[in-house]
Motif scaffolding. Structure first.
Motif, PDB file in Angstrom:
ATOM      1  N   ALA A  51       3.071 -11.198  -8.418  1.00 53.68           N
ATOM      2  CA  ALA A  51       2.649 -11.733  -9.710  1.00 53.68           C
ATOM      3  C   ALA A  51       1.467 -10.915 -10.197  1.00 53.68           C
ATOM      4  N   PRO A  52       1.163 -10.951 -11.490  1.00 50.61           N
ATOM      5  CA  PRO A  52       0.009 -10.221 -12.003  1.00 50.61           C
ATOM      6  C   PRO A  52      -1.279 -10.680 -11.317  1.00 50.61           C
ATOM      7  N   PRO A  53      -2.301  -9.821 -11.288  1.00 55.00           N
ATOM      8  CA  PRO A  53      -3.573 -10.197 -10.672  1.00 55.00           C
ATOM      9  C   PRO A  53      -4.127 -11.480 -11.279  1.00 55.00           C
ATOM     10  N   GLY A  54      -4.574 -12.382 -10.421  1.00 55.19           N
ATOM     11  CA  GLY A  54      -5.152 -13.635 -10.887  1.00 55.19           C
ATOM     12  C   GLY A  54      -4.155 -14.697 -11.265  1.00 55.19           C
ATOM     13  N   VAL A  55      -2.858 -14.397 -11.107  1.00 58.07           N
ATOM     14  CA  VAL A  55      -1.811 -15.350 -11.463  1.00 58.07           C
ATOM     15  C   VAL A  55      -1.084 -15.768 -10.187  1.00 58.07           C
ATOM     16  N   GLU A  56      -0.894 -17.048  -9.994  1.00 59.46           N
ATOM     17  CA  GLU A  56      -0.192 -17.535  -8.818  1.00 59.46           C
ATOM     18  C   GLU A  56       1.307 -17.332  -8.997  1.00 59.46           C
ATOM     19  N   ALA A  57       1.933 -16.736  -7.988  1.00 62.23           N
ATOM     20  CA  ALA A  57       3.373 -16.489  -8.063  1.00 62.23           C
ATOM     21  C   ALA A  57       4.128 -17.800  -8.040  1.00 62.23           C
ATOM     22  N   PRO A  58       5.103 -17.971  -8.919  1.00 61.03           N
ATOM     23  CA  PRO A  58       5.886 -19.215  -8.921  1.00 61.03           C
ATOM     24  C   PRO A  58       6.782 -19.310  -7.693  1.00 61.03           C
ATOM     25  N   ALA A  59       7.185 -20.509  -7.368  1.00 56.85           N
ATOM     26  CA  ALA A  59       8.092 -20.714  -6.244  1.00 56.85           C
ATOM     27  C   ALA A  59       9.391 -19.947  -6.474  1.00 56.85           C
ATOM     28  N   GLY A  60       9.846 -19.275  -5.444  1.00 56.33           N
ATOM     29  CA  GLY A  60      11.099 -18.537  -5.536  1.00 56.33           C
ATOM     30  C   GLY A  60      10.971 -17.122  -6.064  1.00 56.33           C
ATOM     31  N   ALA A  61       9.758 -16.693  -6.426  1.00 57.64           N
ATOM     32  CA  ALA A  61       9.576 -15.326  -6.935  1.00 57.64           C
ATOM     33  C   ALA A  61       9.875 -14.311  -5.828  1.00 57.64           C
ATOM     34  N   THR A  62      10.455 -13.188  -6.204  1.00 56.11           N
ATOM     35  CA  THR A  62      10.761 -12.127  -5.253  1.00 56.11           C
ATOM     36  C   THR A  62       9.473 -11.542  -4.713  1.00 56.11           C
ATOM     37  N   ARG A  63       9.313 -11.516  -3.395  1.00 53.38           N
ATOM     38  CA  ARG A  63       8.096 -10.995  -2.779  1.00 53.38           C
ATOM     39  C   ARG A  63       8.077  -9.487  -2.905  1.00 53.38           C
ATOM     40  N   LEU A  64       7.028  -8.964  -3.530  1.00 51.48           N
ATOM     41  CA  LEU A  64       6.887  -7.532  -3.746  1.00 51.48           C
ATOM     42  C   LEU A  64       5.519  -7.078  -3.259  1.00 51.48           C
ATOM     43  N   ALA A  65       5.501  -5.998  -2.518  1.00 53.42           N
ATOM     44  CA  ALA A  65       4.231  -5.437  -2.055  1.00 53.42           C
ATOM     45  C   ALA A  65       4.416  -3.955  -1.806  1.00 53.42           C
ATOM     46  N   GLY A  66       3.333  -3.212  -1.922  1.00 51.59           N
ATOM     47  CA  GLY A  66       3.289  -1.797  -1.579  1.00 51.59           C
ATOM     48  C   GLY A  66       1.953  -1.543  -0.930  1.00 51.59           C
ATOM     49  N   PHE A  67       1.635  -0.279  -0.717  1.00 55.28           N
ATOM     50  CA  PHE A  67       0.308   0.025  -0.179  1.00 55.28           C
ATOM     51  C   PHE A  67      -0.059   1.471  -0.478  1.00 55.28           C
ATOM     52  N   GLY A  68      -1.355   1.698  -0.551  1.00 53.95           N
ATOM     53  CA  GLY A  68      -1.877   3.045  -0.660  1.00 53.95           C
ATOM     54  C   GLY A  68      -2.341   3.489   0.713  1.00 53.95           C
ATOM     55  N   SER A  69      -2.076   4.731   1.060  1.00 59.41           N
ATOM     56  CA  SER A  69      -2.486   5.247   2.364  1.00 59.41           C
ATOM     57  C   SER A  69      -2.445   6.759   2.322  1.00 59.41           C
ATOM     58  N   ARG A  70      -3.268   7.356   3.143  1.00 58.59           N
ATOM     59  CA  ARG A  70      -3.095   8.789   3.337  1.00 58.59           C
ATOM     60  C   ARG A  70      -1.712   9.040   3.952  1.00 58.59           C
ATOM     61  N   ARG A  71      -1.039  10.037   3.462  1.00 64.74           N
ATOM     62  CA  ARG A  71       0.275  10.383   4.013  1.00 64.74           C
ATOM     63  C   ARG A  71       0.156  10.679   5.509  1.00 64.74           C
ATOM     64  N   ALA A  72      -0.940  11.338   5.894  1.00 60.92           N
ATOM     65  CA  ALA A  72      -1.128  11.692   7.298  1.00 60.92           C
ATOM     66  C   ALA A  72      -1.224  10.450   8.177  1.00 60.92           C
ATOM     67  N   THR A  73      -1.786   9.374   7.667  1.00 59.73           N
ATOM     68  CA  THR A  73      -1.898   8.143   8.448  1.00 59.73           C
ATOM     69  C   THR A  73      -0.515   7.560   8.721  1.00 59.73           C
ATOM     70  N   VAL A  74       0.349   7.567   7.717  1.00 59.93           N
ATOM     71  CA  VAL A  74       1.712   7.057   7.902  1.00 59.93           C
ATOM     72  C   VAL A  74       2.460   7.911   8.922  1.00 59.93           C
ATOM     73  N   GLU A  75       2.341   9.228   8.817  1.00 60.30           N
ATOM     74  CA  GLU A  75       3.029  10.087   9.772  1.00 60.30           C
ATOM     75  C   GLU A  75       2.433   9.945  11.175  1.00 60.30           C
ATOM     76  N   TRP A  76       1.139   9.699  11.262  1.00 63.63           N
ATOM     77  CA  TRP A  76       0.483   9.464  12.553  1.00 63.63           C
ATOM     78  C   TRP A  76       1.121   8.262  13.253  1.00 63.63           C
TER      79      TRP A  76
END
Length: 462
Positions: A92-117
Motif C-alpha cells: 500500500a502507499p506509504p502511511g496507508v494501511e493495506a486492506p484485507a486481501g491485498a496482494t503482498r508486494l515487497a522489494g529491497f535495495g542492496s548492493r549487487r555484491a551483497t546479493v552475490e555474496w
C-alpha cells in the motif's frame, strides 16, 4: 540421461541456476572468470568483479526477484535479511494501511555484491556444485548436434548440458544465434557509493528504495542499500560533454549538493564515501534469438539473450527468473533436453521479449525528451518536451486515492505482470474516476533543472 551440467558464469543467473539444479540432484560445475567474494561481508567493497561492471553501480531488487528468492531460495533470502538487507513493503502507499486481501508486494535495495555474496555462501554449502574460479569457458563441445562438454582454458569439462549465464558479451552464444537486435539506451551513468555514519538515522525514502529518480535533460537517484550503504547515480546523454564532468569526483559532489533531496543523506557529518565515481557507458538494449542449429543442451539464460537499460532495474529479476524457469523445465522434462530448450525459448519470447520492447520504447522517448531539453526542440516540428506521465507512474500516483490502481501499478512496475497489463478498461475507468474528482498528480520529488545542475558544475572549478 542428463547427470552433469556445466554452468558458465557466476553472476546472479549462474549462481541461482547452479543452486537450483544441484538441489534437484544434478552434478554441477560452475565456471567463473572472477575470483570468489571475501568471507566477511564487511570487506565486500574490496571484491573485484571485472567480469561484471554493473556490480559497481546501484541496484534495486524488484518484487519479482524478491518473490522468487523467498519461495525458491528461501535460505538465501533469510541470509540476506540476517546480514543487513531491509525489505520495502509496497503493498500500500506509504502511511496507508493495506486492506484485507491485498496482494503482498515487497522489494529491497542492496548492493549487487551483497546479493552475490549470499548466493556464493549457499553454493559453497551445496555438495553437488564444484566451483572453478579464475577460469573462462571458451567453447561448447558438440557432437552430432548435442552438447558434450566445454573447453575451459586448455582443458575440457564433460557435460550433458551447458547453461550459458556469461552475460551480454557471452563468448559462446555467437556460434548459435544470429546478430543481436540492438537499441541504444541513450544514457551514460556516473555512480558513487557512500555509508551513513554511526548514530545517523536513515533519512526517509519515497515509495521505494529511491530518492529523486528524474530530471529534465538528465536523470538521477539515490538508492538505499544494505548495512547503511547507499549509492548516488546521475544519468546523462552520451553526447552531453557539459554533464560529462560528472566523471570528476569534485564535479560529482557539486552535483549531489544541487539536489535538495540528497541533503539529509549527504550533509557534512552524516555519511562518508566508500568508493570513487564510476562511469558506465556503451549501454544498449539487446535481444538474441537462437538459430535452429543450436545444439541440444545449450541453455542460455539472463543477459545472454536479453538486456534492458540498467536504470530500469530489471536485469537481476530476469536473471533469477530465467534460472527458476530452467530449473522447472529440468524438473519436468530433464530427460528431454530438446523440450527443455524449446521451453526456455518460449519463456524468453512470451515473458521477456515484451520487456525488451518496452525498454526500447521508454529509452527512445526519454532520449527525445532529454535532447529537447538540452538542445531545444527539433526545428522540424517545434514540439515541446513531452511532460505526460507514463501510465504506470500515473496509475501509481492515482493509487494514493484508489488502492486497486496502486496494486495494479506496483504489479506492473515489479515485473509481476506484463507491460500491457495496465491497458485495460478497468484501469481507464478507475483513472477517469480519480481525475474527475478533481485530483491532480502530485509533483514527484522535484529536482534541479538542467540549467541549475550545469550551473552547479560550472561553479566547481577544482
Amino acid at each position: 540421461m542428463v547427470s552433469r551440467i556445466t554452468v558458465a558464469g557466476g553472476g546472479i543467473a549462474g549462481l541461482s541456476a547452479a543452486l537450483l539444479l544441484a538441489r534437484q540432484g544434478y552434478e554441477v560445475d560452475l565456471v567463473e572468470r572472477d575470483g570468489p567474494p571475501p568471507d566477511d561481508l564487511d570487506d565486500i567493497q574490496t571484491w573485484r568483479r571485472p567480469g561484471a561492471p554493473q556490480v559497481r553501480h546501484p541496484h534495486m531488487f524488484l518484487g519479482l526477484f524478491r518473490r522468487l528468492l523467498r519461495t525458491r531460495l528461501p535460505d538465501v533470502h533469510a541470509d540476506l535479511l540476517a546480514h543487513g538487507v531491509e525489505e520495502v513493503d509496497m503493498t500500500a502507499p506509504p502511511g496507508v494501511e493495506a486492506p484485507a486481501g491485498a496482494t503482498r508486494l515487497a522489494g529491497f535495495g542492496s548492493r549487487r555484491a551483497t546479493v552475490e555474496w549470499a548466493l556464493h555462501r549457499a553454493v559453497r554449502g551445496e555438495a553437488g556444485v564444484r566451483v572453478h574460479h579464475g577460469l573462462s569457458v571458451r567453447e561448447v563441445v558438440c557432437e552430432e548436434g548435442r552438447v558434450r562438454g566445454v573447453r575451459v582454458d586448455g582443458t575440457t569439462i564433460e557435460a550433458d548440458a551447458v547453461v550459458d549465464a556469461t552475460g551480454r558479451r557471452s563468448p559462446l552464444v555467437g556460434a548459435f544465434a544470429g546478430p543481436a537486435e540492438e537499441s541504444p539506451c541513450g544514457n551514460v551513468y556516473h555512480s558513487r557509493f557512500y555509508r551513513l555514519l554511526d548514530g545517523v538515522p536513515q533519512p526517509p525514502l519515497f515509495l521505494s528504495p529511491i530518492v529523486f529518480a528524474g530530471g529534465a535533460g538528465f536523470g538521477g537517484g539515490l538508492y538505499a542499500h544494505d548495512n547503511r550503504t547507499f549509492a548516488v547515480v546521475f544519468a546523462r546523454l552520451p553526447e552531453d560533454d557539459v554533464l560529462g564532468r560528472l566523471r570528476e569526483v569534485g564535479a560529482f559532489e557539486a552535483a549531489t549538493r544541487a539536489v535538495a533531496q540528497f541533503e539529509p543523506w549527504l550533509r557534512p557529518g552524516n555519511a562518508e564515501p566508500i568508493g570513487t565515481v564510476v562511469p558506465m557507458a556503451g549501454l544498449t538494449n539487446t535481444w538474441r534469438e537462437l538459430s535452429p542449429e543450436a545444439p541440444v543442451g545449450y541453455l542460455p539464460i539472463g543477459d545472454v539473450l536479453c538486456t534492458t537499460d540498467p536504470i530500469l532495474g530489471r536485469g537481476a529479476s530476469f536473471a533469477l527468473a530465467g534460472a527458476v524457469r530452467l530449473a522447472d523445465l529440468m524438473a519436468r522434462d530433464g530427460a528431454d533436453l530438446e523440450t527443455v530448450g524449446a521451453g526456455l525459448r518460449a519463456y524468453a519470447h512470451d515473458d521477456v521479449r515484451p520487456w525488451y520492447d518496452d525498454a526500447v520504447r521508454d529509452d527512445a522517448e526519454r532520449t527525445r525528451n532529454w535532447r529537447a531539453t538540452v538542445d531545444g526542440p527539433p526545428e522540424s516540428d517545434g514540439a515541446e518536451p513531452d511532460t505526460e506521465l507514463p501510465l504506470v507512474v500515473l496509475a501509481a500516483l492515482a493509487g494514493l486515492q484508489d488502492q486497486r490502481l496502486w496494486e495494479l501499478a506496483q504489479l506492473r512496475a515489479n515485473l509481476l505482470t506484463l507491460p500491457d497489463s495496465l491497458d485495460t478498461p478497468e484501469v481507464r475507468e478507475r483513472l477517469d474516476a480519480v481525475v474527475s474528482s478533481g485530483w491532480q498528480p502530485p509533483v514527484l520529488s522535484p529536482g534541479p533543472s538542467y540549467s541549475e545542475l550545469t550551473d552547479a558544475l560550472a561553479a566547481h572549478t577544482g
